[in-house]
Motif scaffolding. Structure first.
Motif: not given
Length: 323
Positions: A91-115
């Protein structure tokens, strides 16, 4: 949202190459000829990059990892986020701290109302090692991925910290490199100082859903033989249910996801100088040739070439820090 550029104002899309596009029209010219980016995106600079990304609900962002540190501030939207095999609701205000070589991606973007809008800072791994010579604790707290939520009263402050870096990188005014490095170090200092203070809570991974259960199963069995048939039997669902779930949520097939996770793990093994055949066997590939073909298809180079590249980076940074 206030002070957030629109897509026409040099905003970047995560499913495009890491080059500035001046308008949506320019993006439209390249997006249909582009190979989907699954794993790696190169940095433009050799030190720090800063972008703003904008993803609408028809965007597709595949599972990927990077050879650099990535810090993400969620400005808008509430996507589900897959981070190192665990699902989070952002949600708004979240911070992700991602080190090298860690898998990640946002999913189910089609379910969002806002960009889904986020400000992103990337720090080259070799540059971070050089920085640690002068600021030993600069990235010591980020060996593992972290998800944090900023209290609402502090969100404006943190958004401005990230946005300042983005504007410096975009505008490139005289002295911007030094300003960007200084501002990023200040931001990291604020993050370290504020852990447990400005953060409302550390969002917990989602549990209980079928997708999350299957993802956790895959994470714990990457070295084993994982098949769609056996997984469906294990979770008492049909194979078609899993196929549809992965296509809808991750836009890849079940087998593609398993392969992507294994390849991301392979990159970490390759930095440890382990024998290639041993890595292939340890990650559940049927033989080395299968591993080689999958790795080359995904990264554009063979495992041995990747390993030599990582060794060169390691020796360079080691020589620098030992001076």
């Amino acid at each position: 949202m206030k002070n957030i550029p629109t897509p026409a104002d040099n905003t970047f899309w995560e499913t495009r190459p890491s080059i500035p596009l001046n308008s949506r029209a320019e993006w439209d010219q390249v997006k249909y000829n582009e190979r989907p980016i699954y794993q790696d995106t190169d940095m433009i600079s050799s030190q720090i990059d800063a972008y703003q990304y904008y993803s609408e609900n028809n965007s597709v962002i595949h599972l990927h990892s990077h050879p650099f540190y990535e810090f993400i501030y969620c400005c808008n939207g509430n996507p589900h986020y897959l981070l190192d095999g665990m699902l989070y609701q952002l949600q708004k205000g979240d911070v992700l701290l991602i080190p090298p070589d860690v898998s990640h991606c946002p999913i189910s973007l089609d379910c969002m109302k806002d960009p889904y809008v986020r400000n992103v800072i990337r720090i080259d791994k070799a540059f971070a090692i050089r920085l640690s010579k002068y600021v030993p604790t600069v990235l010591s707290d980020y060996a593992s991925p972290i998800v944090l939520h900023v209290e609402s009263k502090n969100q404006d402050f943190w958004e401005k910290q990230f946005l300042f870096c983005v504007r410096e990188f975009y505008e490139k005014k005289p002295g911007w490199q030094a300003t960007l490095v200084g501002q990023t170090l200040q931001l990291l200092g604020f993050l370290n100082r504020s852990l447990g203070k400005d953060w409302d809570c550390m969002p917990r991974p989602e549990k209980g859903t079928l997708l999350n259960k299957i993802l956790m199963y895959i994470e714990g069995h990457l070295t084993d033989k994982i098949t769609l048939k056996n997984t469906a039997r294990l979770f008492s669902v049909s194979e078609s249910t899993i196929v549809k779930l992965f296509r809808r949520s991750l836009n890849v097939s079940f087998s593609q996801y398993v392969t992507q996770r294994r390849l991301i793990s392979a990159k970490a093994y390759l930095t440890e100088d382990k024998p290639l055949e041993q890595i292939s066997e340890a990650l559940g590939f049927s033989d080395y040739s299968t591993f080689y073909r999958a790795f080359r298809k995904e990264y554009g180079m063979g495992p041995l070439c990747f390993q030599k590249k990582q060794k060169a980076i390691y020796h360079y940074t080691e020589e620098f820090t030992n001076e």
